[in-house]
Design a protein around this motif. Sequence first.
Motif, PDB file in Angstrom:
ATOM      1  N   TYR A 143      51.490  41.471  15.316  1.00  0.00           N
ATOM      2  CA  TYR A 143      50.491  42.411  14.823  1.00  0.00           C
ATOM      3  C   TYR A 143      49.207  42.219  15.625  1.00  0.00           C
ATOM      4  O   TYR A 143      48.943  41.137  16.160  1.00  0.00           O
ATOM      5  CB  TYR A 143      50.116  42.131  13.361  1.00  0.00           C
ATOM      6  CG  TYR A 143      51.164  42.373  12.318  1.00  0.00           C
ATOM      7  CD1 TYR A 143      51.161  43.558  11.568  1.00  0.00           C
ATOM      8  CD2 TYR A 143      52.112  41.408  12.001  1.00  0.00           C
ATOM      9  CE1 TYR A 143      52.092  43.771  10.560  1.00  0.00           C
ATOM     10  CE2 TYR A 143      53.051  41.614  11.003  1.00  0.00           C
ATOM     11  CZ  TYR A 143      53.036  42.791  10.281  1.00  0.00           C
ATOM     12  OH  TYR A 143      53.955  43.004   9.279  1.00  0.00           O
ATOM     13  N   ILE A 144      48.386  43.271  15.659  1.00  0.00           N
ATOM     14  CA  ILE A 144      47.017  43.165  16.158  1.00  0.00           C
ATOM     15  C   ILE A 144      46.088  43.656  15.060  1.00  0.00           C
ATOM     16  O   ILE A 144      46.264  44.750  14.527  1.00  0.00           O
ATOM     17  CB  ILE A 144      46.782  44.014  17.428  1.00  0.00           C
ATOM     18  CG1 ILE A 144      47.552  43.444  18.624  1.00  0.00           C
ATOM     19  CG2 ILE A 144      45.281  44.098  17.746  1.00  0.00           C
ATOM     20  CD1 ILE A 144      46.972  42.183  19.215  1.00  0.00           C
ATOM     21  N   LEU A 208      45.395  38.544  17.355  1.00  0.00           N
ATOM     22  CA  LEU A 208      46.854  38.619  17.420  1.00  0.00           C
ATOM     23  C   LEU A 208      47.458  37.761  16.322  1.00  0.00           C
ATOM     24  O   LEU A 208      47.031  36.627  16.100  1.00  0.00           O
ATOM     25  CB  LEU A 208      47.333  38.114  18.781  1.00  0.00           C
ATOM     26  CG  LEU A 208      48.837  37.855  18.947  1.00  0.00           C
ATOM     27  CD1 LEU A 208      49.604  39.172  18.996  1.00  0.00           C
ATOM     28  CD2 LEU A 208      49.105  37.024  20.204  1.00  0.00           C
ATOM     29  N   LEU A 209      48.470  38.295  15.638  1.00  0.00           N
ATOM     30  CA  LEU A 209      49.256  37.527  14.676  1.00  0.00           C
ATOM     31  C   LEU A 209      50.720  37.605  15.078  1.00  0.00           C
ATOM     32  O   LEU A 209      51.276  38.696  15.222  1.00  0.00           O
ATOM     33  CB  LEU A 209      49.086  38.096  13.260  1.00  0.00           C
ATOM     34  CG  LEU A 209      50.117  37.631  12.207  1.00  0.00           C
ATOM     35  CD1 LEU A 209      50.006  36.128  11.944  1.00  0.00           C
ATOM     36  CD2 LEU A 209      49.965  38.423  10.910  1.00  0.00           C
ATOM     37  N   LEU A 210      51.341  36.446  15.287  1.00  0.00           N
ATOM     38  CA  LEU A 210      52.785  36.350  15.418  1.00  0.00           C
ATOM     39  C   LEU A 210      53.297  35.630  14.179  1.00  0.00           C
ATOM     40  O   LEU A 210      52.695  34.645  13.732  1.00  0.00           O
ATOM     41  CB  LEU A 210      53.192  35.548  16.667  1.00  0.00           C
ATOM     42  CG  LEU A 210      52.682  36.020  18.031  1.00  0.00           C
ATOM     43  CD1 LEU A 210      53.259  35.125  19.134  1.00  0.00           C
ATOM     44  CD2 LEU A 210      53.031  37.473  18.285  1.00  0.00           C
ATOM     45  N   CYS A 211      54.419  36.093  13.621  1.00  0.00           N
ATOM     46  CA  CYS A 211      54.900  35.452  12.391  1.00  0.00           C
ATOM     47  C   CYS A 211      56.393  35.657  12.215  1.00  0.00           C
ATOM     48  O   CYS A 211      56.979  36.625  12.687  1.00  0.00           O
ATOM     49  CB  CYS A 211      54.150  35.999  11.174  1.00  0.00           C
ATOM     50  SG  CYS A 211      54.358  37.777  10.915  1.00  0.00           S
ATOM     51  N   SER A 212      57.009  34.714  11.505  1.00  0.00           N
ATOM     52  CA  SER A 212      58.398  34.868  11.090  1.00  0.00           C
ATOM     53  C   SER A 212      58.439  35.702   9.816  1.00  0.00           C
ATOM     54  O   SER A 212      57.411  35.953   9.178  1.00  0.00           O
ATOM     55  CB  SER A 212      59.028  33.492  10.862  1.00  0.00           C
ATOM     56  OG  SER A 212      58.376  32.818   9.792  1.00  0.00           O
ATOM     57  N   ARG A 260      42.482  34.770  18.597  1.00  0.00           N
ATOM     58  CA  ARG A 260      41.333  35.678  18.544  1.00  0.00           C
ATOM     59  C   ARG A 260      40.723  35.773  19.941  1.00  0.00           C
ATOM     60  O   ARG A 260      40.445  34.747  20.573  1.00  0.00           O
ATOM     61  CB  ARG A 260      40.290  35.159  17.550  1.00  0.00           C
ATOM     62  CG  ARG A 260      39.097  36.079  17.348  1.00  0.00           C
ATOM     63  CD  ARG A 260      38.380  35.762  16.042  1.00  0.00           C
ATOM     64  NE  ARG A 260      37.943  34.388  15.960  1.00  0.00           N
ATOM     65  CZ  ARG A 260      36.747  33.956  16.354  1.00  0.00           C
ATOM     66  NH1 ARG A 260      35.864  34.798  16.854  1.00  0.00           N
ATOM     67  NH2 ARG A 260      36.416  32.680  16.240  1.00  0.00           N
ATOM     68  N   PHE A 261      40.531  37.003  20.436  1.00  0.00           N
ATOM     69  CA  PHE A 261      40.083  37.242  21.809  1.00  0.00           C
ATOM     70  C   PHE A 261      38.609  37.643  21.821  1.00  0.00           C
ATOM     71  O   PHE A 261      38.169  38.465  21.017  1.00  0.00           O
ATOM     72  CB  PHE A 261      40.926  38.348  22.447  1.00  0.00           C
ATOM     73  CG  PHE A 261      42.398  38.005  22.520  1.00  0.00           C
ATOM     74  CD1 PHE A 261      42.912  37.326  23.613  1.00  0.00           C
ATOM     75  CD2 PHE A 261      43.248  38.334  21.481  1.00  0.00           C
ATOM     76  CE1 PHE A 261      44.255  36.991  23.678  1.00  0.00           C
ATOM     77  CE2 PHE A 261      44.596  37.999  21.527  1.00  0.00           C
ATOM     78  CZ  PHE A 261      45.100  37.332  22.636  1.00  0.00           C
TER      79      PHE A 261
END
Length: 284
Positions: A143-144, A208-212, A260-261
């Motif tokens: 996700y963003i 950015l979120l990466l997740c299971s 976080r960018f």
Amino acid sequence: MAQLEVFARTEVGCVRKRNEDHFVVQNLQTGERGLLPHQRVQPLTSRGTLIAVCDGMGGAAAGDVASALAVDVLSAVIHSKAPFASTAAAQEVMQEAITAVNDKIRAAAVEDPARHGMGTTLTAALAFGPELLIGHVGDSRAYIRRGRSLTQITTDHSVVGQLIAAGRLRPDQARDYEHRNVLLQALGVQPRVGPEFDVVQLRAGDVLLLCSDGLTGPVTDEQILGLMLRYEDPLRCCRALTEAACAAGGPDNVTVAIARFSGEGLELPHGREEVAVHRVQVAV
């Protein structure tokens, strides 16, 4: 200089006896993997940063082994090929790495029949400039968050994911769908795999979120967004998200990674600019 602030966290949850998830955060400039304090802020250099989440499957067939192999092979291949001349070149490298992961897991299962059937999802992000490359197989997600909006970048490679993409099922109906956990693709299961690649044009302030699916199963996107807005710091946000999944019953292992960018070199969003995504689907 543009930079990212990153953290990741994994929990076994409240039902499973062991954790079959793995993640990796690697500074491709130095080769370091980890989340020690000095590793949590990294410049967006041409070599970049690799962030990935893998959700192993197979239970007794060693899903934890599959996900561990995945992050190790992925990071080794990508680190050996950095820096990247272009996003297209980075995609070629990530595709090579994903193929290597698939082959390694299949070979390990052949060597040990007790591991037959093991596999893993993989959602990986390669950040090395104003463009973010995401490679994806399975139903872990990327996700963003931009401003007060959360955009799901990846499509679940599952029966439910395809029904939603085709407009035949609403996301709110998916939670009660009978075959919601049936995957159409995973690494280590088939001789060949067709990963999905997404290129995102980053803006300053993007998260950015990466997740299971241990997060997205029990916790809604609205709840996820609320926690991401409440906790700007990636460490605190990772903790809040994993704790929310456990508070909702924790039916599965849960893993999250947040980046976080910020900084010069990244444009500010233009008003309520939506997240621009370019998708490339690689044929199996």
